[in-house]
Design an enzyme around this catalytic site. Structure first.
Site, PDB file in Angstrom:
ATOM      1  N   HIS A 256      36.389  43.782  51.640  1.00 26.94           N
ATOM      2  CA  HIS A 256      34.958  43.474  51.520  1.00 26.94           C
ATOM      3  C   HIS A 256      34.710  41.906  51.201  1.00 26.94           C
ATOM      4  CE1 HIS A 256      35.787  44.118  47.506  1.00 26.94           C
ATOM      5  NE2 HIS A 256      34.699  43.446  47.038  1.00 26.94           N
TER       6      HIS A 256
ATOM      7  N   HIS B 247      33.433  39.940  49.140  1.00 23.48           N
ATOM      8  CA  HIS B 247      33.324  39.103  47.747  1.00 23.48           C
ATOM      9  C   HIS B 247      34.436  38.079  47.769  1.00 23.48           C
ATOM     10  CE1 HIS B 247      30.865  42.690  45.574  1.00 23.48           C
ATOM     11  NE2 HIS B 247      30.183  41.741  46.268  1.00 23.48           N
TER      12      HIS B 247
ATOM     13  N   ASP C  58      36.235  36.953  45.518  1.00 21.89           N
ATOM     14  CA  ASP C  58      37.664  37.161  44.776  1.00 21.89           C
ATOM     15  C   ASP C  58      38.724  38.109  45.813  1.00 21.89           C
ATOM     16  OD1 ASP C  58      35.944  39.571  44.038  1.00 21.89           O
ATOM     17  OD2 ASP C  58      37.320  40.082  42.962  1.00 21.89           O
ATOM     18  N   HIS C  59      37.935  38.406  46.866  1.00 21.15           N
ATOM     19  CA  HIS C  59      38.991  39.246  47.821  1.00 21.15           C
ATOM     20  C   HIS C  59      39.156  38.187  49.034  1.00 21.15           C
ATOM     21  CE1 HIS C  59      38.449  43.093  45.806  1.00 21.15           C
ATOM     22  NE2 HIS C  59      37.546  42.275  45.269  1.00 21.15           N
TER      23      HIS C  59
ATOM     24  N   HIS D 147      30.112  49.807  46.890  1.00 25.80           N
ATOM     25  CA  HIS D 147      30.207  48.381  46.131  1.00 25.80           C
ATOM     26  C   HIS D 147      29.445  47.455  47.102  1.00 25.80           C
ATOM     27  CE1 HIS D 147      32.260  45.636  43.775  1.00 25.80           C
ATOM     28  NE2 HIS D 147      32.750  44.965  44.527  1.00 25.80           N
TER      29      HIS D 147
ATOM     30  N   ASP E 287      37.423  47.526  45.983  1.00 27.37           N
ATOM     31  CA  ASP E 287      36.678  47.768  44.849  1.00 27.37           C
ATOM     32  C   ASP E 287      36.016  49.206  44.959  1.00 27.37           C
ATOM     33  OD1 ASP E 287      37.702  45.256  43.714  1.00 27.37           O
ATOM     34  OD2 ASP E 287      35.720  44.337  43.876  1.00 27.37           O
TER      35      ASP E 287
ATOM     36  N   HIS F 157      41.578  45.611  41.173  1.00 27.73           N
ATOM     37  CA  HIS F 157      41.608  45.162  39.894  1.00 27.73           C
ATOM     38  C   HIS F 157      42.490  46.021  38.702  1.00 27.73           C
ATOM     39  CE1 HIS F 157      38.520  42.154  40.594  1.00 27.73           C
ATOM     40  NE2 HIS F 157      38.043  42.910  41.448  1.00 27.73           N
TER      41      HIS F 157
HETATM   42 FE    FE Z   1      36.566  42.243  43.309  1.00 22.80          FE
HETATM   43 ZN    ZN Z   2      34.041  43.395  44.919  1.00 13.16          ZN
END
Ligand code: FE
Ligand code: ZN
Length: 268
Positions: A65, A67, A69-70, A121, A143, A181
């Site tokens: 996805h 985001h 942090d990915h 998410h 996530d 995570h």
């Molecule tokens: Fe994340």
């Molecule tokens: Zn995420």
């Protein structure tokens, strides 16, 4: 779940490694000693470091996805290695990227991954499922599903998320679940508040506390374990329903129970 069964050829000795990034992310890597793939590389530096340390060539990047942090490391890794990048059809992605949606397949490291749509998410979130790696299935779920928890609903509805989690819950019990995570301990604290009488949950919490004490990842989990301990896969269980009804007496069906429990987690 309508997976078309296919037998994946077994490459010699692939290793699965969780590369820690940021505070609590894992960038999952599969490698055969020469070639590697990574999932959701939010940071490039830890991947470069692992590629160098293990003398690996990065071939493939899977993204679940949008985001940051990915996705934050995708451009640097692609530019340096020429790796092929796969990601969701409908989300903003670092281009160029091969777009996938539920029912599609992605090839990486001689494995075949079935793509599963798991909105909730984010609205275009996808998961990658390989039906046989090292004797059991393997799932990269970003996530969506965490051990003992699930992702926050940033773009989707509770009904969508419950539907997505139900799809994942229907995968074979021995499926290794690679979440992005290390949220397990805080999730289990909440799960215990939802189901104080769940003995399997208590036992798993003790086990995970020992793992974290030793700085060992609690992941991958398995679908079988999550079915026993994860309140977000247990909206039909008596104690979960009872807890939801205590918070909101009008919570009548599984979606309502899920909604109330997810809402409580947001403020826990
Ligand atoms: Fe994340
Ligand atoms: Zn995420």
């Amino acid at each position: 779940m309508s997976h078309i069964p296919h037998s994946t050829p077994q490459p010699a000795a692939l290793s699965l490694v969780a590369l820690p990034a940021f505070e609590d992310n894992y960038i999952w890597m599969l490698h055969d000693g020469q070639r590697a793939m990574v999932v959701d590389p939010g940071a490039a530096d830890v991947v470069f470091e692992a590629l160098k340390r293990l003398s690996l060539r990065l071939e493939t990047i899977l993204v679940t996805h949008h985001h940051v942090d990915h996705t934050g490391g995708v451009d640097a890794l692609r530019n340096a290695t020429g790796a092929v990048v796969f990601g969701p059809l409908t989300e903003t992605m670092p281009e160029p990227i091969r777009r996938l949606q539920g029912g599609d397949k992605a090839q990486a490291m001689a494995l075949t991954f079935d793509v599963i749509d798991v909105p909730g998410h984010t609205s275009g979130h996808i998961a990658y499922y390989c039906d046989n790696w090292d004797g059991a299935p393997l799932l990269f779920c970003g996530d969506t599903l965490f051990s003992g928890g699930c992702g926050r609903l940033f773009e989707g509805t509770p009904a969508q998320m419950l539907d997505s989690l139900t799809k994942l819950a229907s995968l074979p019990g021995q499926t290794r679940v690679c979440c992005t995570h290390e949220y397990t301990l805080s999730n289990l604290k909440f799960a215990r508040a939802v189901e104080p009488n769940n003995a399997a949950l208590f036992q798993y919490q003790q086990q995970c506390m020992a793992l974290r004490e030793a700085k060992v990842p609690t992941l991958p989990s398995t679908i079988a374990r999550e079915l026993k301990i994860n309140p977000f896969l247990r909206s039909d269980q008596a104690e979960v329903v009872q807890t939801a009804k205590h918070l909101d007496p009008t919570a009548a069906d599984a979606v309502a129970v899920f909604t109330v429990i997810r809402q409580w987690k947001n403020n826990f």
